[in-house]
Design a protein around this motif. Sequence first.
Motif, mmCIF file in Angstrom:
data_model
loop_
_atom_site.group_PDB
_atom_site.id
_atom_site.type_symbol
_atom_site.label_atom_id
_atom_site.label_comp_id
_atom_site.label_asym_id
_atom_site.label_seq_id
_atom_site.Cartn_x
_atom_site.Cartn_y
_atom_site.Cartn_z
ATOM 1 N N GLN A 550 1.086 -1.284 0.321
ATOM 2 C CA GLN A 550 0.563 -0.431 -0.311
ATOM 3 C C GLN A 550 0.519 1.692 0.471
ATOM 4 O O GLN A 550 0.707 2.030 -0.720
ATOM 5 N N GLU A 551 1.671 0.849 0.606
ATOM 6 C CA GLU A 551 2.680 2.689 0.569
ATOM 7 C C GLU A 551 3.734 2.746 -0.255
ATOM 8 O O GLU A 551 3.001 3.638 -0.642
ATOM 9 N N ARG A 552 3.764 1.626 -1.236
ATOM 10 C CA ARG A 552 5.036 1.870 -2.488
ATOM 11 C C ARG A 552 3.468 2.306 -3.738
ATOM 12 O O ARG A 552 4.764 2.416 -4.431
ATOM 13 N N GLN A 553 3.591 1.167 -4.227
ATOM 14 C CA GLN A 553 2.458 0.608 -4.836
ATOM 15 C C GLN A 553 3.344 0.576 -6.218
ATOM 16 O O GLN A 553 2.633 1.044 -7.397
ATOM 17 N N GLU A 554 3.960 -0.267 -6.060
ATOM 18 C CA GLU A 554 5.469 -0.626 -6.509
ATOM 19 C C GLU A 554 5.375 -2.212 -5.990
ATOM 20 O O GLU A 554 4.966 -2.520 -5.694
ATOM 21 N N PRO A 555 6.065 -2.617 -7.129
ATOM 22 C CA PRO A 555 6.346 -4.375 -7.073
ATOM 23 C C PRO A 555 6.987 -4.539 -6.005
ATOM 24 O O PRO A 555 8.342 -3.548 -5.354
ATOM 25 N N VAL A 556 6.750 -5.305 -4.591
ATOM 26 C CA VAL A 556 7.100 -5.718 -3.779
ATOM 27 C C VAL A 556 7.860 -7.347 -3.874
ATOM 28 O O VAL A 556 6.750 -7.712 -3.591
ATOM 29 N N ILE A 557 8.580 -7.517 -2.308
ATOM 30 C CA ILE A 557 8.882 -8.621 -2.325
ATOM 31 C C ILE A 557 9.208 -8.762 -0.815
ATOM 32 O O ILE A 557 9.246 -7.633 0.003
ATOM 33 N N THR A 558 8.524 -9.310 0.487
ATOM 34 C CA THR A 558 9.002 -9.368 1.828
ATOM 35 C C THR A 558 9.569 -10.791 2.129
ATOM 36 O O THR A 558 9.133 -11.814 1.763
ATOM 37 N N ILE A 559 10.146 -10.750 3.418
ATOM 38 C CA ILE A 559 11.049 -12.072 3.371
ATOM 39 C C ILE A 559 11.163 -12.396 5.089
ATOM 40 O O ILE A 559 11.524 -10.968 5.821
ATOM 41 N N GLY A 560 10.038 -12.802 5.859
ATOM 42 C CA GLY A 560 10.261 -12.807 7.402
ATOM 43 C C GLY A 560 10.930 -14.147 7.521
ATOM 44 O O GLY A 560 9.965 -15.363 6.726
ATOM 45 N N TYR A 561 11.803 -14.037 8.234
ATOM 46 C CA TYR A 561 12.633 -15.455 8.834
ATOM 47 C C TYR A 561 12.629 -15.680 9.760
ATOM 48 O O TYR A 561 12.823 -14.442 10.894
ATOM 49 N N GLY A 562 13.472 -16.823 10.686
ATOM 50 C CA GLY A 562 13.391 -17.455 12.306
ATOM 51 C C GLY A 562 14.327 -17.977 11.895
ATOM 52 O O GLY A 562 15.642 -17.724 10.972
ATOM 53 N N PRO A 563 15.186 -18.733 12.867
ATOM 54 C CA PRO A 563 16.140 -19.338 12.789
ATOM 55 C C PRO A 563 16.715 -20.660 11.570
ATOM 56 O O PRO A 563 17.193 -20.525 11.283
ATOM 57 N N ASP A 564 15.061 -21.503 11.794
ATOM 58 C CA ASP A 564 15.312 -22.630 9.883
ATOM 59 C C ASP A 564 14.143 -22.251 9.309
ATOM 60 O O ASP A 564 13.453 -22.974 8.861
ATOM 61 N N PHE A 565 13.542 -20.981 8.762
ATOM 62 C CA PHE A 565 12.330 -20.873 8.367
ATOM 63 C C PHE A 565 12.211 -19.600 7.368
ATOM 64 O O PHE A 565 12.642 -18.279 7.549
ATOM 65 N N ALA A 566 11.721 -19.015 6.661
ATOM 66 C CA ALA A 566 11.370 -18.237 5.486
ATOM 67 C C ALA A 566 9.837 -18.222 5.005
ATOM 68 O O ALA A 566 9.813 -18.852 4.775
ATOM 69 N N VAL A 567 9.669 -16.750 5.360
ATOM 70 C CA VAL A 567 7.819 -16.499 4.908
ATOM 71 C C VAL A 567 8.327 -16.068 3.791
ATOM 72 O O VAL A 567 8.886 -14.673 3.909
ATOM 73 N N LEU A 568 7.622 -16.221 2.388
ATOM 74 C CA LEU A 568 7.939 -15.691 1.019
ATOM 75 C C LEU A 568 6.207 -14.770 0.584
ATOM 76 O O LEU A 568 5.907 -15.441 0.951
ATOM 77 N N ARG A 569 6.507 -13.777 0.007
ATOM 78 C CA ARG A 569 5.544 -13.006 0.051
ATOM 79 C C ARG A 569 6.197 -11.314 -1.238
ATOM 80 O O ARG A 569 7.475 -11.040 -1.466
ATOM 81 N N SER A 570 5.142 -11.624 -2.468
ATOM 82 C CA SER A 570 5.804 -11.017 -3.494
ATOM 83 C C SER A 570 4.199 -10.581 -4.120
ATOM 84 O O SER A 570 2.726 -10.804 -4.035
ATOM 85 N N ASP A 571 4.457 -8.824 -4.941
ATOM 86 C CA ASP A 571 3.214 -8.157 -5.038
ATOM 87 C C ASP A 571 3.876 -7.722 -6.747
ATOM 88 O O ASP A 571 5.284 -7.066 -6.497
ATOM 89 N N GLY A 572 3.588 -8.392 -7.735
ATOM 90 C CA GLY A 572 3.826 -7.973 -8.988
ATOM 91 C C GLY A 572 5.565 -8.234 -9.572
ATOM 92 O O GLY A 572 5.838 -7.352 -10.607
ATOM 93 N N VAL A 573 5.607 -9.318 -8.526
ATOM 94 C CA VAL A 573 7.074 -10.140 -9.267
ATOM 95 C C VAL A 573 7.133 -11.620 -8.671
ATOM 96 O O VAL A 573 5.863 -11.957 -8.309
ATOM 97 N N ARG A 574 7.380 -11.813 -10.837
ATOM 98 C CA ARG A 574 7.252 -13.300 -10.566
ATOM 99 C C ARG A 574 8.413 -14.541 -9.983
ATOM 100 O O ARG A 574 9.493 -14.251 -10.708
#
Length: 640
Positions: A550-574
């Motif tokens: 919402q802030e960027r209104q541009e392609p965004v990728i987000t990674i939330g990670y912990g000791p042994d895992f990562a959660v991945l989200r993207s908007d406008g990126v394949r």
Amino acid sequence: MTVENAGDSGGESGSNSDGDSRPVVYDLAPNCTLEDTEVGANYHAVVNGVVEYGVFVDISDEVSGLVHESNLDRTYEVGDRLIVSLDEVRENGDLAFDAVSLSDYRTVTVDYEPDITPIAEVEAGMDVFVEGVVAQIKQTGGPTVFRIADDTGIVSAAAFEDAGVRAHPEVELDDAVRVSGTAESHEGALQLEVNSMTRLTDEAAESTRERLENALSERAEPNEVEPLVEWPAFEKLRDDLRDVARLLRRTVLEGRPIRVRHHADGDGMCASVPVQLALENFISEVHDDEDAPRHLFKRLPSKAPFYEMEDVTRDLNFALEGRSRHGQRLPLLLMLDNGSTEEDVPAYENLAHYDVPIAVVDHHHPDPEAVEPLLDAHVNPYLYDEDYRITTGMMCVELARMIDPSVTDDLKHVPAVAGLSDRSKATVMDDFVELAEEQGYDREGLLDIGEALDYAAHWLRYSDGQSIVNDVLNVGCDDEARHEELVEFLATRAERDVNRQLDAAESHVEHETLSSGAHLYTIDLDEWAHRFTYPAPGKTTGKLHDQKVQERQEPVITIGYGPDFAVLRSDGVRLDIPQMVAELNEEVVGGGVSGGGHLVVGSIKFVKGMRSEVIDSLVEKMAEAELDAELSSQAPVDDL
């Protein structure tokens, strides 16, 4: 009556040919009744009692009478065999026989062919014969209770040998049997008090099975229902859904239990609850026992985005105990919003040792070559060049209606809840929301239901929470006011907890711009977010991602990670996360990378000590990913 020629007592072969003029002596099958006899006919008999005025004889287990002393030319003892002629059937039902002396005769065996009553037509007080297949054998402290299934229904049959002693030990699960007994009402259900039970063999068993197979195939056919909304993409899946509906209806008709595993989120519950409602209705229709839905259906959530060995071990243990204690068949496993990936294979292979059938309805990116050899049915939009925008909840509402169309009015709002919970950008989402609005739900209310479902699922953990989930989703709920109050309470609590989590984490989110122009946001959730509370790491990442989009209104990728895992989200990126996971597993030696998801959302796990290497390699791949304005982060993140 069915007759068959046999040899005579003197060793001379008998024949059915018209030229054989020797007198006939009938050998009655044990279950033959008086209806299978004829005055003047000859019968093989056994003496069962000796009195001053003659002997009593049996010509079958059901037919006995007296040979008067005046008709005897010798003395007899119990167990002696002789030939008798039926002389008279008296008004009081007594039978009078004459002893017959024949030097040459032809024996004809008589098979007993009683009138068979369809189970659906059995009523209390009736003396009946039923034929079917044994679906369950339960030993109680008193009788042995058999569940007999024919082409019309299923009924209990109680046979008593001795207290706690197995009656008819020769009869096993799936045997074809003929049962005679008196129908009585027992604890609100119909039950046959067994007089006799015969295990059918050879042609008789084959004939019974063939009759049942033809009838069950017909009864298992799904109902024809018009789709709730017109959607060409969805039509590709309807035949596969019909196959699953047919399989589930057939499973109910056979008396086999069904065990459902579904992803513990809004879409997973929107998928499982409608199917549960439809199947429990159908079970009640088929079975005479009002407790049958509770015994034959079980729904459980799965926290992981695949079928874990912990879950399958619990399921197998439960199923094997059910077989041992209650004489049940092993269940069919139905996986919903889960179960399509290579990570599911070890659990499926475990079930294969016990021949447990498996069906999957899922919208995550599948590995069909890995899973389909182990599945009896598989529905997934990716198999038809569609994707996650067709949510599992949407598919399962149509599946439930194919099983039982009467649930339709209760489910018209559910596809909209499923789609909004999963952030689906399907072209028909507006149609689904409009359909829900016609039922009295506005868009904000639907979003609140989805949020309340996620919140409830988090705290329920490994419990199905049937009552609370039904009340939140308003499916099978008998109190509209309670539904509204519960949704408001849970959704408000969820919003409060999400805001609290974001307040703690937001200032620790790191940002960089990738060479592709996409914005990358990362956060160490182990350091900067509350753990073991709501929202879980996956949902926390998703909420942060939505803010940045919402802030960027541009392609965004987000990674939330912990000791042994990562959660991945993207908007406008394949991203093609499944492909990235496969490449990481090969390229990062010792990383132990696993996981999956969709093109724009997913989660991975790895070895704790290799976190930096895995994350760095992951970011490199993301920098090379193609920008695609048509893609956005519209699927939920698996809770970790």
